[in-house]
Design a protein around this motif. Structure first.
Motif, short mmCIF file in Angstrom:
data_model
loop_
_atom_site.label_atom_id
_atom_site.label_comp_id
_atom_site.label_asym_id
_atom_site.label_seq_id
_atom_site.Cartn_x
_atom_site.Cartn_y
_atom_site.Cartn_z
N GLU A 147 0.85 -1.19 0.00
CA GLU A 147 0.00 0.00 0.00
C GLU A 147 0.88 1.23 0.00
O GLU A 147 1.91 1.27 0.67
CB GLU A 147 -0.90 0.00 1.23
N LYS A 148 0.49 2.22 -0.79
CA LYS A 148 1.24 3.48 -0.85
C LYS A 148 0.23 4.61 -1.02
O LYS A 148 -0.61 4.54 -1.91
CB LYS A 148 2.23 3.46 -2.01
N ASP A 149 0.31 5.60 -0.16
CA ASP A 149 -0.59 6.75 -0.21
C ASP A 149 -2.06 6.31 -0.20
O ASP A 149 -2.89 6.86 -0.93
CB ASP A 149 -0.30 7.62 -1.44
N GLY A 150 -2.37 5.28 0.60
CA GLY A 150 -3.74 4.80 0.72
C GLY A 150 -4.25 4.01 -0.46
O GLY A 150 -5.43 3.67 -0.54
N ARG A 151 -3.37 3.67 -1.38
CA ARG A 151 -3.74 2.93 -2.59
C ARG A 151 -3.04 1.59 -2.60
O ARG A 151 -1.86 1.50 -2.26
CB ARG A 151 -3.32 3.74 -3.81
#
Length: 133
Positions: A27-31
């Motif tokens: 997960e990165k930046d909520g994605r």
């Protein structure tokens, strides 16, 4: 879908079976993203590409040329690579998330869909295709 982690990644080979690489979900930046490690190069793809590509292949109904290209190279229309950056795809553009490393959808994603049982992928030296399972 079984979600793989950095500690337990999918170990894959490019369609021509010439290079090994790893992928896992993070997960990165909520994605939710797919992290693809090829040697020392790390690429990121929007994880929605798995379902979206499978849907595109099902709708196409036949073999689709992979057409893998780097971000800066023009992708041939009608290929998986072209679809992975097209304004007409479900996210309206690039599934690749790292600037200058957004291409190669046609190289690294087809083996993942094959591993997940969603697609058949050819394994010739070049001009490989894929289709939905």
């Amino acid at each position: 879908m079984e979600k793989r982690t950095k500690d337990n990644p999918w170990k894959l080979k490019t369609p021509p079976q010439s290079s090994e690489y790893e992928m896992y979900i993070d997960e990165k930046d909520g994605r939710e993203i797919i992290v693809c490690t090829v040697g020392k190069t790390i690429l990121h793809y929007d994880a929605r590409i798995i379902e979206d590509m499978h849907q595109m292949l099902k709708e196409h109904g036949d073999w689709v040329l992979l057409g893998s290209k780097d971000e800066k190279a023009e992708a041939k229309e009608g290929t998986v690579e072209f679809w992975g950056r097209s304004p007409e795809n479900p996210i309206g553009g690039w599934y690749g998330l790292k600037k200058n490393f957004r291409g190669r959808v046609g190289m690294y994603l087809p083996p993942l869909l094959e591993e997940l049982g969603l697609a058949e992928v050819e394994h010739n030296k070049r001009n490989n295709r894929m289709r939905a399972k």
